[in-house]
Design a protein around this motif. Structure first.
Motif, PDB file in Angstrom:
ATOM      1  N   ALA A  64       0.837  -1.206   0.000  1.00  0.00           N
ATOM      2  CA  ALA A  64       0.000   0.000   0.000  1.00  0.00           C
ATOM      3  C   ALA A  64       0.862   1.243   0.000  1.00  0.00           C
ATOM      4  O   ALA A  64       2.029   1.217   0.405  1.00  0.00           O
ATOM      5  CB  ALA A  64      -0.922  -0.008   1.219  1.00  0.00           C
ATOM      6  N   HIS A  65       0.302   2.353  -0.452  1.00  0.00           N
ATOM      7  CA  HIS A  65       0.942   3.640  -0.309  1.00  0.00           C
ATOM      8  C   HIS A  65      -0.126   4.700  -0.093  1.00  0.00           C
ATOM      9  O   HIS A  65      -1.291   4.508  -0.406  1.00  0.00           O
ATOM     10  CB  HIS A  65       1.836   3.987  -1.501  1.00  0.00           C
ATOM     11  CG  HIS A  65       1.087   4.288  -2.765  1.00  0.00           C
ATOM     12  ND1 HIS A  65       0.856   3.341  -3.731  1.00  0.00           N
ATOM     13  CD2 HIS A  65       0.521   5.433  -3.228  1.00  0.00           C
ATOM     14  CE1 HIS A  65       0.185   3.885  -4.730  1.00  0.00           C
ATOM     15  NE2 HIS A  65      -0.030   5.148  -4.450  1.00  0.00           N
ATOM     16  N   VAL A  66       0.327   5.815   0.473  1.00  0.00           N
ATOM     17  CA  VAL A  66      -0.580   6.924   0.748  1.00  0.00           C
ATOM     18  C   VAL A  66      -0.694   7.802  -0.481  1.00  0.00           C
ATOM     19  O   VAL A  66       0.288   8.085  -1.155  1.00  0.00           O
ATOM     20  CB  VAL A  66      -0.067   7.772   1.928  1.00  0.00           C
ATOM     21  CG1 VAL A  66      -0.980   8.976   2.156  1.00  0.00           C
ATOM     22  CG2 VAL A  66       0.009   6.937   3.188  1.00  0.00           C
ATOM     23  N   ALA A  67      -1.909   8.235  -0.776  1.00  0.00           N
ATOM     24  CA  ALA A  67      -2.130   9.241  -1.815  1.00  0.00           C
ATOM     25  C   ALA A  67      -2.354  10.567  -1.103  1.00  0.00           C
ATOM     26  O   ALA A  67      -3.387  10.779  -0.477  1.00  0.00           O
ATOM     27  CB  ALA A  67      -3.323   8.892  -2.679  1.00  0.00           C
ATOM     28  N   HIS A  68      -1.370  11.457  -1.154  1.00  0.00           N
ATOM     29  CA  HIS A  68      -1.484  12.757  -0.500  1.00  0.00           C
ATOM     30  C   HIS A  68      -2.221  13.727  -1.425  1.00  0.00           C
ATOM     31  O   HIS A  68      -1.850  13.870  -2.595  1.00  0.00           O
ATOM     32  CB  HIS A  68      -0.100  13.316  -0.177  1.00  0.00           C
ATOM     33  CG  HIS A  68       0.671  12.474   0.781  1.00  0.00           C
ATOM     34  ND1 HIS A  68       0.530  12.572   2.142  1.00  0.00           N
ATOM     35  CD2 HIS A  68       1.554  11.477   0.569  1.00  0.00           C
ATOM     36  CE1 HIS A  68       1.320  11.704   2.730  1.00  0.00           C
ATOM     37  NE2 HIS A  68       1.956  11.027   1.801  1.00  0.00           N
ATOM     38  N   ASP A  69      -3.213  14.390  -0.892  1.00  0.00           N
ATOM     39  CA  ASP A  69      -3.987  15.370  -1.668  1.00  0.00           C
ATOM     40  C   ASP A  69      -4.521  14.760  -2.956  1.00  0.00           C
ATOM     41  O   ASP A  69      -4.393  15.300  -4.054  1.00  0.00           O
ATOM     42  CB  ASP A  69      -3.129  16.588  -2.000  1.00  0.00           C
ATOM     43  CG  ASP A  69      -2.636  17.272  -0.744  1.00  0.00           C
ATOM     44  OD1 ASP A  69      -3.422  17.348   0.222  1.00  0.00           O
ATOM     45  OD2 ASP A  69      -1.486  17.710  -0.728  1.00  0.00           O
ATOM     46  N   GLY A  70      -5.153  13.610  -2.835  1.00  0.00           N
ATOM     47  CA  GLY A  70      -5.659  12.921  -4.022  1.00  0.00           C
ATOM     48  C   GLY A  70      -4.667  11.889  -4.494  1.00  0.00           C
ATOM     49  O   GLY A  70      -3.723  11.544  -3.807  1.00  0.00           O
ATOM     50  N   ASP A  71      -4.871  11.355  -5.666  1.00  0.00           N
ATOM     51  CA  ASP A  71      -3.980  10.332  -6.201  1.00  0.00           C
ATOM     52  C   ASP A  71      -2.750  11.011  -6.787  1.00  0.00           C
ATOM     53  O   ASP A  71      -2.732  11.448  -7.928  1.00  0.00           O
ATOM     54  CB  ASP A  71      -4.705   9.517  -7.286  1.00  0.00           C
ATOM     55  CG  ASP A  71      -3.851   8.377  -7.791  1.00  0.00           C
ATOM     56  OD1 ASP A  71      -2.715   8.209  -7.272  1.00  0.00           O
ATOM     57  OD2 ASP A  71      -4.290   7.668  -8.703  1.00  0.00           O
ATOM     58  N   ASP A  76      -1.286  13.248 -14.265  1.00  0.00           N
ATOM     59  CA  ASP A  76      -0.783  14.614 -14.151  1.00  0.00           C
ATOM     60  C   ASP A  76       0.481  14.661 -13.298  1.00  0.00           C
ATOM     61  O   ASP A  76       1.454  15.348 -13.633  1.00  0.00           O
ATOM     62  CB  ASP A  76      -1.862  15.511 -13.551  1.00  0.00           C
ATOM     63  CG  ASP A  76      -1.396  16.953 -13.413  1.00  0.00           C
ATOM     64  OD1 ASP A  76      -1.115  17.584 -14.444  1.00  0.00           O
ATOM     65  OD2 ASP A  76      -1.293  17.430 -12.263  1.00  0.00           O
ATOM     66  N   PHE A  77       0.477  13.934 -12.191  1.00  0.00           N
ATOM     67  CA  PHE A  77       1.660  13.884 -11.323  1.00  0.00           C
ATOM     68  C   PHE A  77       2.850  13.315 -12.091  1.00  0.00           C
ATOM     69  O   PHE A  77       3.959  13.857 -12.053  1.00  0.00           O
ATOM     70  CB  PHE A  77       1.368  13.034 -10.086  1.00  0.00           C
ATOM     71  CG  PHE A  77       2.520  12.932  -9.118  1.00  0.00           C
ATOM     72  CD1 PHE A  77       2.643  13.831  -8.078  1.00  0.00           C
ATOM     73  CD2 PHE A  77       3.471  11.938  -9.245  1.00  0.00           C
ATOM     74  CE1 PHE A  77       3.704  13.745  -7.178  1.00  0.00           C
ATOM     75  CE2 PHE A  77       4.534  11.835  -8.349  1.00  0.00           C
ATOM     76  CZ  PHE A  77       4.644  12.749  -7.322  1.00  0.00           C
ATOM     77  N   ALA A  84      10.011  17.615 -14.605  1.00  0.00           N
ATOM     78  CA  ALA A  84      10.986  18.037 -13.599  1.00  0.00           C
ATOM     79  C   ALA A  84      12.314  17.321 -13.805  1.00  0.00           C
ATOM     80  O   ALA A  84      13.384  17.934 -13.685  1.00  0.00           O
ATOM     81  CB  ALA A  84      10.442  17.764 -12.205  1.00  0.00           C
ATOM     82  N   ARG A  85      12.259  16.037 -14.108  1.00  0.00           N
ATOM     83  CA  ARG A  85      13.498  15.285 -14.345  1.00  0.00           C
ATOM     84  C   ARG A  85      14.299  15.919 -15.482  1.00  0.00           C
ATOM     85  O   ARG A  85      15.531  16.069 -15.389  1.00  0.00           O
ATOM     86  CB  ARG A  85      13.176  13.832 -14.678  1.00  0.00           C
ATOM     87  CG  ARG A  85      12.761  12.990 -13.493  1.00  0.00           C
ATOM     88  CD  ARG A  85      12.563  11.542 -13.921  1.00  0.00           C
ATOM     89  NE  ARG A  85      12.056  10.712 -12.850  1.00  0.00           N
ATOM     90  CZ  ARG A  85      12.809  10.152 -11.908  1.00  0.00           C
ATOM     91  NH1 ARG A  85      14.106  10.336 -11.919  1.00  0.00           N
ATOM     92  NH2 ARG A  85      12.249   9.400 -10.968  1.00  0.00           N
ATOM     93  N   ASP A 120       5.906  21.065  -4.464  1.00  0.00           N
ATOM     94  CA  ASP A 120       5.275  20.021  -5.274  1.00  0.00           C
ATOM     95  C   ASP A 120       6.225  18.826  -5.297  1.00  0.00           C
ATOM     96  O   ASP A 120       7.311  18.886  -5.877  1.00  0.00           O
ATOM     97  CB  ASP A 120       5.027  20.529  -6.698  1.00  0.00           C
ATOM     98  CG  ASP A 120       4.353  19.479  -7.585  1.00  0.00           C
ATOM     99  OD1 ASP A 120       4.064  18.362  -7.099  1.00  0.00           O
ATOM    100  OD2 ASP A 120       4.115  19.785  -8.771  1.00  0.00           O
ATOM    101  N   ALA A 121       5.818  17.723  -4.659  1.00  0.00           N
ATOM    102  CA  ALA A 121       6.684  16.550  -4.564  1.00  0.00           C
ATOM    103  C   ALA A 121       7.020  15.959  -5.924  1.00  0.00           C
ATOM    104  O   ALA A 121       8.021  15.244  -6.062  1.00  0.00           O
ATOM    105  CB  ALA A 121       6.026  15.494  -3.684  1.00  0.00           C
ATOM    106  N   ALA A 122       6.205  16.231  -6.931  1.00  0.00           N
ATOM    107  CA  ALA A 122       6.518  15.749  -8.275  1.00  0.00           C
ATOM    108  C   ALA A 122       7.842  16.321  -8.770  1.00  0.00           C
ATOM    109  O   ALA A 122       8.498  15.717  -9.629  1.00  0.00           O
ATOM    110  CB  ALA A 122       5.401  16.118  -9.246  1.00  0.00           C
ATOM    111  N   ASN A 123       8.256  17.451  -8.227  1.00  0.00           N
ATOM    112  CA  ASN A 123       9.491  18.099  -8.645  1.00  0.00           C
ATOM    113  C   ASN A 123      10.718  17.597  -7.889  1.00  0.00           C
ATOM    114  O   ASN A 123      11.822  18.108  -8.099  1.00  0.00           O
ATOM    115  CB  ASN A 123       9.373  19.614  -8.481  1.00  0.00           C
ATOM    116  CG  ASN A 123       8.373  20.215  -9.441  1.00  0.00           C
ATOM    117  OD1 ASN A 123       8.210  19.735 -10.558  1.00  0.00           O
ATOM    118  ND2 ASN A 123       7.682  21.260  -9.003  1.00  0.00           N
TER     119      ASN A 123
END
Length: 307
Positions: A64-71, A76-77, A84-85, A120-123
């Motif tokens: 399992a993993h947590v979805a922070h602020d939605g999935d 999009d993430f 970002a990469r 933004d954790a995606a970055n």
């Protein structure tokens, strides 16, 4: 408030029953809503330590993993992370043969990553927003960490540190980048983890020989070869008599070319961490699975490990 967990391979009512029972055991009285179509478990109120729920679900046989602020791992993430990469690789001194003369060790690049992330954790390319699966698997095999003191090296946004705390350990966690520590504290405002900015090569004096568990995940592979053995001795200095060092790293064979800006470790690299009284207790070569590359998981111990 509600926290959403995504559970892999939860596909039938029997799976849902097992997961529900596991979460109820970890959080008595919590409200649990399961959606088999999306593989999600909604838990309210939001748990203080989501890693305790992830661990309970793991013990029931599911990942399992947590979805922070939605999935957060939606399309999009993933698109934001890919973009970002590309941006960060363009300024990464490890990506060009000549490197960056003003940043010979690449340390300033890590600071730039967090400075440009805009919360933004995606970055942040290494921010999985869940504990490492090999750490969780190891924790599931331990009877208890209650009363043990643990240190999480290069803690980033805090998920691995919180998993160690959820397993019962008294946890200190550090990162070289202060922005990472501030972010971790914001993500886990009620955490019992002692988060602080620190340098592995110059750790606080009170940490020397103080920890029953020292956990290092993916930090060593970012350290250049000239500094590697300094880091090995630094890690060993943190392990208490009878304690353990747990190392998780990307893996490669001797002579295998690097395909990333970092340096996946060889078996010889891992074995060389057995310094200053540490001995290899177990070394696992974990094959590639899906998008996750081949990895090492190694346990080093001092004599009379207490658990």
């Amino acid at each position: 408030m509600t926290t959403m967990f995504h559970v892999e391979k939860m596909r039938c009512s029997g799976c849902a029953k097992h997961v529900t029972e596991a979460v109820q055991a970890a959080l008595p009285g919590a409200k649990i809503d399961i959606d088999l179509a999306t593989g999600t478990v909604a838990v309210s109120p939001t748990p203080d330590q989501p890693a305790s729920v992830i661990k309970a679900i793991a013990e029931a046989g599911y990942t399992a993993h947590v979805a922070h602020d939605g999935d957060v791992w939606d399309a999009d993430f993933r698109a934001r992370r890919q973009a970002a990469r590309a941006r960060l690789d363009a300024m990464n001194p490890h990506m060009t043969p000549e490197g960056d003369p003003s940043d010979p060790t690449g340390d300033r690049w890590f600071s730039k990553v967090y400075a440009l992330a805009n919360d933004d954790a995606a970055n942040v390319p290494w921010a999985a927003l869940e504990p490492n699966s090999l750490l969780m698997d190891w924790l599931a095999g331990q009877k208890t960490l209650s009363g043990k003191r643990a240190l999480d090296v290069g803690c980033g946004l805090g998920d691995n540190a919180e998993a160690l705390a959820a397993a019962g350990a008294r946890v200190a966690a550090f990162d070289y980048i202060e922005r990472a520590i501030d972010w971790a504290k914001r993500r886990y405002p009620n955490s019992l983890v002692d988060y602080r900015a620190a340098d592995l090569l110059d750790p606080p004096h009170e940490w020397l020989g103080a920890f029953d568990i020292v956990h290092e995940c993916y930090t060593l592979q970012t350290i250049n070869e000239e500094m590697f053995m300094r880091a090995a001795h630094a890690l060993a200095s943190l392990v208490a008599p009878g304690g353990r060092l747990l190392v998780i790293s990307a893996a490669r064979d001797e002579g295998e070319p690097q395909t990333t800006p970092w340096r996946p470790l060889t078996r010889a690299d891992i074995e060389s961490l057995a310094v200053d009284g540490l001995v290899i207790e177990k070394l696992e070569d974990v094959p590639q699975e899906g998008y996750v590359s081949r990895r090492w998981r190694a346990i080093f111990s001092r004599e009379n490990a207490p658990f």
